[in-house]
Design an enzyme around this catalytic site. Structure first.
Site, short mmCIF file in Angstrom:
data_model
loop_
_atom_site.label_atom_id
_atom_site.label_comp_id
_atom_site.label_asym_id
_atom_site.label_seq_id
_atom_site.Cartn_x
_atom_site.Cartn_y
_atom_site.Cartn_z
CG ASN A 24 -1.71 1.21 1.43
OD1 ASN A 24 -1.82 2.04 0.52
ND2 ASN A 24 -2.31 1.36 2.61
CD1 TRP A 25 3.40 0.96 -2.89
CD2 TRP A 25 3.68 2.27 -4.70
NE1 TRP A 25 4.16 0.27 -3.80
CE2 TRP A 25 4.36 1.05 -4.91
CE3 TRP A 25 3.71 3.25 -5.70
CZ2 TRP A 25 5.06 0.78 -6.08
CZ3 TRP A 25 4.41 2.98 -6.87
CH2 TRP A 25 5.08 1.76 -7.05
CE LYS A 26 -0.04 3.16 4.72
NZ LYS A 26 0.06 3.23 6.17
CG HIS B 75 -5.62 1.84 5.23
ND1 HIS B 75 -5.19 2.80 6.12
CD2 HIS B 75 -4.60 0.96 5.10
CE1 HIS B 75 -3.96 2.51 6.51
NE2 HIS B 75 -3.58 1.40 5.91
CD GLU C 194 -2.75 5.44 6.77
OE1 GLU C 194 -2.72 5.50 5.53
OE2 GLU C 194 -1.83 4.91 7.45
CD GLU D 228 -3.45 -2.64 7.31
OE1 GLU D 228 -2.32 -2.85 6.86
OE2 GLU D 228 -4.11 -1.63 7.04
N GLY E 194 2.56 2.12 10.80
CA GLY E 194 3.49 3.24 10.65
C GLY E 194 4.19 3.62 11.95
CB SER F 13 5.34 -2.02 11.91
OG SER F 13 4.92 -0.69 12.14
N GLY G 20 2.96 -1.21 4.28
CA GLY G 20 3.01 0.23 4.00
C GLY G 20 4.43 0.67 3.72
N GLY G 21 5.09 1.20 4.73
CA GLY G 21 6.42 1.79 4.57
C GLY G 21 7.41 0.93 3.81
#
Ligand code: PGA
Length: 249
Positions: free
Chosen positions: A9-11, A94, A96, A166, A172, A212, A233-234
């Site tokens: 997930n590149w956000k 998600h 966010e 999640e 994150g 993470s 993510g990251g």
């Protein structure tokens, strides 16, 4: 049979040239893997990403969509628009989206319906906040998120759904659920599916863990029997890290 999936997930990261550069890196590393691989770039870069990855095993997926088919919804994107640029899968719910854009279980139920009606596959995300876990309410919160958004569906709809647990406190933050915490929750999720929809739906459901996941912890998390992959993510923003996670299977 449930599948192993690793989805990046590149956000809201990577403009067009950065997207192309990361895809070039990813393509140089793709080889036979034991997991389905997906990446979710920003809307503006979906077509370019799809076009670059046509002949590969990497699927390009969307991070979100609106539930309406078209109309006066400034700034939004529909299922049909996603499909018109080659997208077959969409991430919904998600944390966010829930926290910053007010997406409720009710809105998500509508989005799930719209995506499935358009024949898109859904990666449905959910997870408790830290306060829920501290008060011992994590299972109740997760069960209600799943039930409110999904349990109006027929059993047959679940073949087009992937679940992504999640925990919000692990996204994150560098803090991961321990492999045991992930396993316990995934087992609970499978039992919740089984109680309402039976063994077939429960056993065939891919349940991803997100929060993470890094090259140094992926293998242990993925080794748990009810963890079928990860939403990353990251670490998905770096081709070496992402493939180290993919290859943890
Ligand atoms: P993270 O994000 O891997 O950076 O924690 C996971 C996610 O939000 O899907």
């Amino acid at each position: 049979m449930r599948k192993n999936i690793v989805a990046g997930n590149w956000k809201m990261n990577n403009d067009l040239s950065e997207t192309q550069a990361l895809i070039t890196d990813l393509k140089s590393q793709t080889k036979t893997t034991n997991a389905e691989i997906m990446i979710a770039p920003a809307f503006t870069n979906l077509y370019s990403a799809f076009d670059s990855l046509r002949e590969t095993s990497i699927e390009v997926v969307a991070q979100n969509m609106h539930f309406a088919t078209n109309g006066a919804y400034t700034g939004e994107v529909s299922a049909k628009m996603l499909q018109s640029v080659g997208i077959e899968t969409v991430i919904l719910g998600h944390s966010e989206r829930r926290a910053y854009f007010g997406e409720t279980d009710e809105i998500l139920a509508q989005k799930v319906d719209a995506a499935l009606a358009a024949n898109l596959r859904v990666i449905f995300c959910f997870g408790e906040e830290l306060a829920d876990r501290k008060s011992g309410n994590e299972e109740a919160v997760v069960a209600s998120q799943i039930k409110n958004a999904l349990f109006h569906l027929d059993a047959s709809a679940f073949k087009n759904i992937v679940l992504a647990y999640e925990p919000v406190w692990a996204i994150g933050t560098g803090e991961t659920a321990s492999p045991e915490q992930a396993q316990d929750m995934h087992k609970f999720i499978r039992k919740t599916l089984n109680d309402t929809y039976g063994n077939d739906v429960a056993e065939n459901m891919s349940i991803l863990y997100g929060g993470s996941v890094k090259p140094n912890n992926a293998q242990e998390i993925f080794s748990k029997p009810d963890v079928d992959g990860g939403l990353i993510g990251g670490a998905a923003l770096n081709a070496n890290d992402f493939f180290a996670i993919v290859n943890a299977f």
